[in-house]
Design a protein around this motif. Sequence first.
Motif, PDB file in Angstrom:
ATOM      1  N   MET A 123      72.794  64.435  40.986  1.00 53.59           N
ATOM      2  CA  MET A 123      71.597  64.100  41.737  1.00 53.59           C
ATOM      3  C   MET A 123      71.563  64.985  42.976  1.00 53.59           C
ATOM      4  SD  MET A 123      68.897  62.221  41.817  1.00 53.59           S
ATOM      5  CE  MET A 123      69.306  61.293  40.377  1.00 53.59           C
ATOM      6  N   THR A 124      70.418  65.481  43.316  1.00 51.89           N
ATOM      7  CA  THR A 124      70.290  66.321  44.506  1.00 51.89           C
ATOM      8  C   THR A 124      69.431  65.615  45.544  1.00 51.89           C
ATOM      9  OG1 THR A 124      68.381  67.447  43.583  1.00 51.89           O
ATOM     10  CG2 THR A 124      70.528  68.445  43.172  1.00 51.89           C
ATOM     11  N   TYR A 125      69.528  66.101  46.764  1.00 51.97           N
ATOM     12  CA  TYR A 125      68.772  65.501  47.851  1.00 51.97           C
ATOM     13  C   TYR A 125      67.762  66.490  48.400  1.00 51.97           C
ATOM     14  CZ  TYR A 125      72.075  61.713  47.758  1.00 51.97           C
ATOM     15  OH  TYR A 125      72.814  60.641  47.352  1.00 51.97           O
ATOM     16  N   THR A 142      63.446  63.579  40.735  1.00 49.84           N
ATOM     17  CA  THR A 142      63.549  64.187  39.418  1.00 49.84           C
ATOM     18  C   THR A 142      64.895  64.877  39.263  1.00 49.84           C
ATOM     19  OG1 THR A 142      61.175  64.554  39.476  1.00 49.84           O
ATOM     20  CG2 THR A 142      62.410  65.743  37.795  1.00 49.84           C
ATOM     21  N   PRO A 143      65.635  64.562  38.196  1.00 48.72           N
ATOM     22  CA  PRO A 143      66.935  65.204  38.002  1.00 48.72           C
ATOM     23  C   PRO A 143      66.790  66.673  37.625  1.00 48.72           C
ATOM     24  CG  PRO A 143      66.381  63.847  36.110  1.00 48.72           C
ATOM     25  CD  PRO A 143      65.305  63.615  37.140  1.00 48.72           C
ATOM     26  N   VAL A 144      67.826  67.440  37.873  1.00 47.57           N
ATOM     27  CA  VAL A 144      67.854  68.845  37.495  1.00 47.57           C
ATOM     28  C   VAL A 144      67.887  68.926  35.973  1.00 47.57           C
ATOM     29  CG1 VAL A 144      69.188  70.976  37.611  1.00 47.57           C
ATOM     30  CG2 VAL A 144      69.007  69.495  39.617  1.00 47.57           C
ATOM     31  N   ASP A 145      67.044  69.780  35.412  1.00 52.78           N
ATOM     32  CA  ASP A 145      66.897  69.892  33.957  1.00 52.78           C
ATOM     33  C   ASP A 145      67.286  71.301  33.525  1.00 52.78           C
ATOM     34  OD1 ASP A 145      66.145  69.865  31.309  1.00 52.78           O
ATOM     35  OD2 ASP A 145      64.046  69.396  31.684  1.00 52.78           O
ATOM     36  N   GLU A 146      68.545  71.489  33.177  1.00 55.52           N
ATOM     37  CA  GLU A 146      69.032  72.807  32.807  1.00 55.52           C
ATOM     38  C   GLU A 146      68.595  73.240  31.416  1.00 55.52           C
ATOM     39  OE1 GLU A 146      73.208  73.070  33.649  1.00 55.52           O
ATOM     40  OE2 GLU A 146      72.892  72.444  35.728  1.00 55.52           O
ATOM     41  N   GLU A 147      68.148  72.307  30.578  1.00 50.90           N
ATOM     42  CA  GLU A 147      67.699  72.645  29.225  1.00 50.90           C
ATOM     43  C   GLU A 147      66.222  73.030  29.167  1.00 50.90           C
ATOM     44  OE1 GLU A 147      68.575  69.858  26.151  1.00 50.90           O
ATOM     45  OE2 GLU A 147      70.684  69.721  26.690  1.00 50.90           O
ATOM     46  N   ALA A 148      65.529  73.012  30.279  1.00 47.37           N
ATOM     47  CA  ALA A 148      64.084  73.259  30.279  1.00 47.37           C
ATOM     48  C   ALA A 148      63.687  74.594  29.643  1.00 47.37           C
ATOM     49  CB  ALA A 148      63.518  73.134  31.690  1.00 47.37           C
ATOM     50  N   VAL A 171      64.483  62.705  29.389  1.00 48.36           N
ATOM     51  CA  VAL A 171      64.806  64.002  28.804  1.00 48.36           C
ATOM     52  C   VAL A 171      66.182  64.471  29.256  1.00 48.36           C
ATOM     53  CG1 VAL A 171      64.155  66.439  28.859  1.00 48.36           C
ATOM     54  CG2 VAL A 171      62.438  64.705  28.374  1.00 48.36           C
ATOM     55  N   VAL A 172      66.476  64.391  30.537  1.00 49.23           N
ATOM     56  CA  VAL A 172      67.762  64.859  31.050  1.00 49.23           C
ATOM     57  C   VAL A 172      68.900  63.939  30.594  1.00 49.23           C
ATOM     58  CG1 VAL A 172      69.123  65.246  33.150  1.00 49.23           C
ATOM     59  CG2 VAL A 172      66.782  66.093  32.994  1.00 49.23           C
ATOM     60  N   MET A 220      52.100  57.207  25.485  1.00 51.44           N
ATOM     61  CA  MET A 220      52.104  58.653  25.626  1.00 51.44           C
ATOM     62  C   MET A 220      53.092  59.334  24.694  1.00 51.44           C
ATOM     63  SD  MET A 220      51.981  58.102  29.676  1.00 51.44           S
ATOM     64  CE  MET A 220      52.479  56.441  29.356  1.00 51.44           C
ATOM     65  N   VAL A 221      52.693  60.495  24.201  1.00 52.41           N
ATOM     66  CA  VAL A 221      53.583  61.453  23.553  1.00 52.41           C
ATOM     67  C   VAL A 221      53.634  62.612  24.533  1.00 52.41           C
ATOM     68  CG1 VAL A 221      53.943  63.005  21.602  1.00 52.41           C
ATOM     69  CG2 VAL A 221      52.921  60.731  21.223  1.00 52.41           C
ATOM     70  N   ASN A 222      54.790  62.812  25.145  1.00 55.82           N
ATOM     71  CA  ASN A 222      54.911  63.701  26.293  1.00 55.82           C
ATOM     72  C   ASN A 222      55.880  64.839  26.002  1.00 55.82           C
ATOM     73  OD1 ASN A 222      54.964  64.766  28.867  1.00 55.82           O
ATOM     74  ND2 ASN A 222      55.937  63.003  29.816  1.00 55.82           N
ATOM     75  N   PHE A 223      55.401  66.084  26.118  1.00 52.47           N
ATOM     76  CA  PHE A 223      56.250  67.260  25.981  1.00 52.47           C
ATOM     77  C   PHE A 223      56.436  67.869  27.367  1.00 52.47           C
ATOM     78  CE2 PHE A 223      54.101  67.036  21.774  1.00 52.47           C
ATOM     79  CZ  PHE A 223      55.220  66.694  21.047  1.00 52.47           C
ATOM     80  N   ILE A 224      57.681  68.251  27.687  1.00 50.76           N
ATOM     81  CA  ILE A 224      58.021  68.681  29.038  1.00 50.76           C
ATOM     82  C   ILE A 224      58.621  70.082  29.000  1.00 50.76           C
ATOM     83  CG2 ILE A 224      59.415  68.153  31.074  1.00 50.76           C
ATOM     84  CD1 ILE A 224      59.367  65.212  30.153  1.00 50.76           C
ATOM     85  N   ASP A 225      58.053  70.984  29.807  1.00 54.72           N
ATOM     86  CA  ASP A 225      58.630  72.325  29.904  1.00 54.72           C
ATOM     87  C   ASP A 225      59.266  72.507  31.285  1.00 54.72           C
ATOM     88  OD1 ASP A 225      56.572  73.012  31.700  1.00 54.72           O
ATOM     89  OD2 ASP A 225      55.422  74.096  30.187  1.00 54.72           O
ATOM     90  N   GLU A 226      59.411  73.754  31.731  1.00 53.82           N
ATOM     91  CA  GLU A 226      60.082  74.001  33.003  1.00 53.82           C
ATOM     92  C   GLU A 226      59.288  73.530  34.210  1.00 53.82           C
ATOM     93  OE1 GLU A 226      59.261  76.494  30.760  1.00 53.82           O
ATOM     94  OE2 GLU A 226      60.689  78.133  30.949  1.00 53.82           O
TER      95      GLU A 226
END
Length: 194
Positions: free
Chosen positions: A1-3, A12-18, A107-108, A55-61
Motif C-alpha cells: 500500500m502506498t501513501y 488504489t493499489p499498485v497494479d504491476e500487471e496492467a 484485480v490486484v 457491471m462487466v468491467n475491463f481495466i487497463d493501465e
Amino acid sequence: MTYRPAGHLRLTPVDEEAPRRAQRLRRLGLGERPDPEFDAFAQRLTQVTQAPYGMVNFIDEHRQFFAGLHTPTGTFTGTYPGGRSAGAEGGLPRFLARDHGYCPHVVVRRKALVLEDVCDYPRFAGNPVVDEIGIRSYLGAPLIDRTGTVLGTVCVADTRPRPWGRAGLDTIKAMAAELVDKIHRYEDGTPPAV
C-alpha cells in the motif's frame, strides 16, 4: 500500500500487471467499446443478486471501462459501435478513473471482494463512488482467463448496505467463471452468447 504526499491512505493499489492486461485485452478486442451482450450479462447480474448496479468491467493501465453496464434506471452514458445510443443521459459513464470504485482492488488481489457496508472500512469508505454515486455495498469477482491474466471484474453494487453473505460470494464467483468461459469460446472462434 502506498501513501499520498498529503499523508492520506492511497485508495488504489499498485497494479504491476496492467501493461500485460492491456495487451491481452487488445488481443481479445475487449475494453474499448460497449457491447449489448455484456450489457445483457450485467443486467442478469442485477437480476440474480437483486442489486441495482451490475457491471462487466475491463481495466487497463489508465482507466476502467464498463463493456457491460446496468443501472437502476437502465440508463447510462455511451454508445454502441456504429453510434446507436446506449441509453439516456444521466446514468453512469462507461469509463471511470482507476482510483474510483473497488474493481481495481479485486484485480490486484486476484480474488473476490465482499463489502457489505463500505463505510465499515476506512480504506474503502473514502472512495469517490461513495459520494458521487452513493455506493454503500459492493460484490465483485475477477475475470481470470486461461493465460492467468486478470482481465477485469464482474460486480454488483447497491446504495444501501447489503448482507451478501456466502451465497452472494458463491454467485458472483460462478458468474465470473461463466463469463470467462464465454470469452474463451469467443477467442476460439465461437461468438459468446452472454
